[in-house]
Design an enzyme around this catalytic site. Structure first.
Site, PDB file in Angstrom:
ATOM      1  N   GLN A  73       0.815  -1.198   0.000  1.00 19.27           N
ATOM      2  CA  GLN A  73       0.000   0.000   0.000  1.00 19.27           C
ATOM      3  C   GLN A  73       0.857   1.260   0.000  1.00 19.27           C
ATOM      4  O   GLN A  73       0.536   2.249  -0.672  1.00 19.27           O
ATOM      5  CB  GLN A  73      -0.923   0.009   1.223  1.00 19.27           C
ATOM      6  CG  GLN A  73      -1.895   1.173   1.288  1.00 19.27           C
ATOM      7  CD  GLN A  73      -2.927   1.130   0.180  1.00 19.27           C
ATOM      8  OE1 GLN A  73      -3.246   0.053  -0.321  1.00 19.27           O
ATOM      9  NE2 GLN A  73      -3.475   2.280  -0.185  1.00 19.27           N
ATOM     10  N   GLU A  74       1.951   1.217   0.735  1.00 16.54           N
ATOM     11  CA  GLU A  74       2.808   2.400   0.848  1.00 16.54           C
ATOM     12  C   GLU A  74       3.540   2.709  -0.455  1.00 16.54           C
ATOM     13  O   GLU A  74       3.630   3.867  -0.859  1.00 16.54           O
ATOM     14  CB  GLU A  74       3.839   2.197   1.970  1.00 16.54           C
ATOM     15  CG  GLU A  74       3.258   2.226   3.375  1.00 16.54           C
ATOM     16  CD  GLU A  74       2.916   3.626   3.853  1.00 16.54           C
ATOM     17  OE1 GLU A  74       3.122   4.592   3.084  1.00 16.54           O
ATOM     18  OE2 GLU A  74       2.427   3.761   4.988  1.00 16.54           O
ATOM     19  N   SER A  75       4.081   1.675  -1.100  1.00 19.11           N
ATOM     20  CA  SER A  75       4.982   1.948  -2.219  1.00 19.11           C
ATOM     21  C   SER A  75       4.896   0.951  -3.360  1.00 19.11           C
ATOM     22  O   SER A  75       5.583   1.133  -4.377  1.00 19.11           O
ATOM     23  CB  SER A  75       6.427   1.951  -1.710  1.00 19.11           C
ATOM     24  OG  SER A  75       6.796   0.650  -1.294  1.00 19.11           O
TER      25      SER A  75
END
Length: 344
Positions: A73-75
């Site tokens: 989700q972050e990257s």
């Protein structure tokens, strides 16, 4: 029978029959840990670090799949990812947060949010702290969701709403972030590779070692604190003519077994020393139990140690160029080199 002390597991040529491990030929490998808390669909370069970050946290709510879904989700597992807010790396640390949690976990001399090892270990430690905070807060809802909200928006936002901030907060960014990660965990949840039942020194050691499946072999590497870089001694630790151990964070065979049993049983460092310290509790091959130590030797010189994993299999750190894995007792090392087994 004579015994040569101080020999760490040596590199041998030969094939190892792997039981139950399916390694993808693509970068997204399917690695798993024990007890059904497995991992799949994660880029190979993230595997060791996610498993280590999970193992570093004593909170049962922390799982490899949770960390993997958060990284996705972050990257999207992009180590070069940046945001308009100044967040960097695969775990998207801002400079202020990195100043608190960032460490040189991969041992390359620099603590950087764009180094995969540094970032994932920092992410795990931060999430572990937030999970503990969520559990002590008594706020309603899943403590994993509360921790994720704290990671995204800061714990102050969780305190303000006494739970995960609603859709109306910050355009729904934190709410949607939490929902996406919680839903995506199943995508990264692999089947349990090694089911370990019972408790006691042996099963507990095997269960702990199983969290390191997929960790690279590093001659002289690893110990009570986990994987580390190793060294080359003129003969061992080399791959394709170059010293691989000095730049590989991992375990050699006795480093793994020492890590597995520590601190319940403080085994010495080398395979030969471990045999010497446990040889007063020998175990016949027909009476092996999970966690027993198995040894191989050239004559009386012990060169390899592994943990019995049940069903005729061992869990081992085999040799330079390979990873911690399950293998058959009969084919892991030359059958004629089998020296015996002990129960710490």
């Amino acid at each position: 029978m004579g015994l040569v002390i101080g020999v760490v597991c040596v590199a041998l040529l030969g094939l190892v029959t792997v039981v139950g491990v399916v390694a993808s030929q693509e970068k997204a490998a399917a690695a798993t840990t024990d007890g059904g808390e497995g991992l799949q669909g994660v880029p190979e370069e993230y595997l060791t670090w996610i498993l280590k970050a999970d193992a570093d946290c004593a909170e049962p709510e922390m799982t490899p799949a949770l960390l993997a879904a958060q990284l996705y989700q972050e990257s999207g597992f992009n180590a070069d990812s940046t945001s308009s807010a100044g967040a960097q790396g695969p775990a998207q640390f801002t400079p202020d947060t990195w100043a608190t949690w960032g460490r040189d976990s991969d041992g390359n001399g620099t603590a950087s949010p764009t180094d995969i090892g540094d970032a994932v270990i920092a992410q795990g430690h931060f999430m572990c702290s937030l999970i503990k905070q969520a559990k002590s807060s008594s706020y309603p809802g899943d403590v994993r969701a509360l921790a994720l909200a704290g990671y995204n928006a800061g714990w102050g936002a969780v305190e303000r709403f006494q739970g995960v901030p609603p859709k109306s907060y910050s355009g729904g960014q934190t709410y949607n972030y939490v929902q996406a990660i919680m839903a995506n965990m199943a995508r990264f949840q692999g089947p349990g590779l090694l089911q370990v039942s019972g408790h006691g020194a042996g099963p507990d050691a095997l269960r702990k070692a199983a969290t390191r499946l997929g960790t690279p072999y590093s001659w002289g590497g690893g110990g009570p604190g986990g994987p580390s870089t190793g060294f080359c001694d003129g003969t061992n630790g080399y791959l394709n003519g170059k010293c691989a151990a000095s730049s590989t964070v991992g375990f050699d065979c006795s480093g793994l077994t020492q890590y597995a049993y520590w601190p319940a049983v403080k085994l010495p460092r080398t395979a030969a020393e471990q045999y010497g310290s446990t040889s007063d509790h020998p175990v016949s091959r027909t009476d092996l139990q999970p966690g027993d130590l198995l040894f191989w030797a050239h004559g009386s010189s012990i060169y390899h140690v592994a943990l019995y994993a049940g069903d005729g299999n061992i869990l081992e750190a085999p040799r330079t160029g390979e990873n911690v894995k399950l293998a058959s007792i009969t084919s892991a090392m030359p059958a004629g080199d089998y020296y015996g087994a002990t129960r710490p």
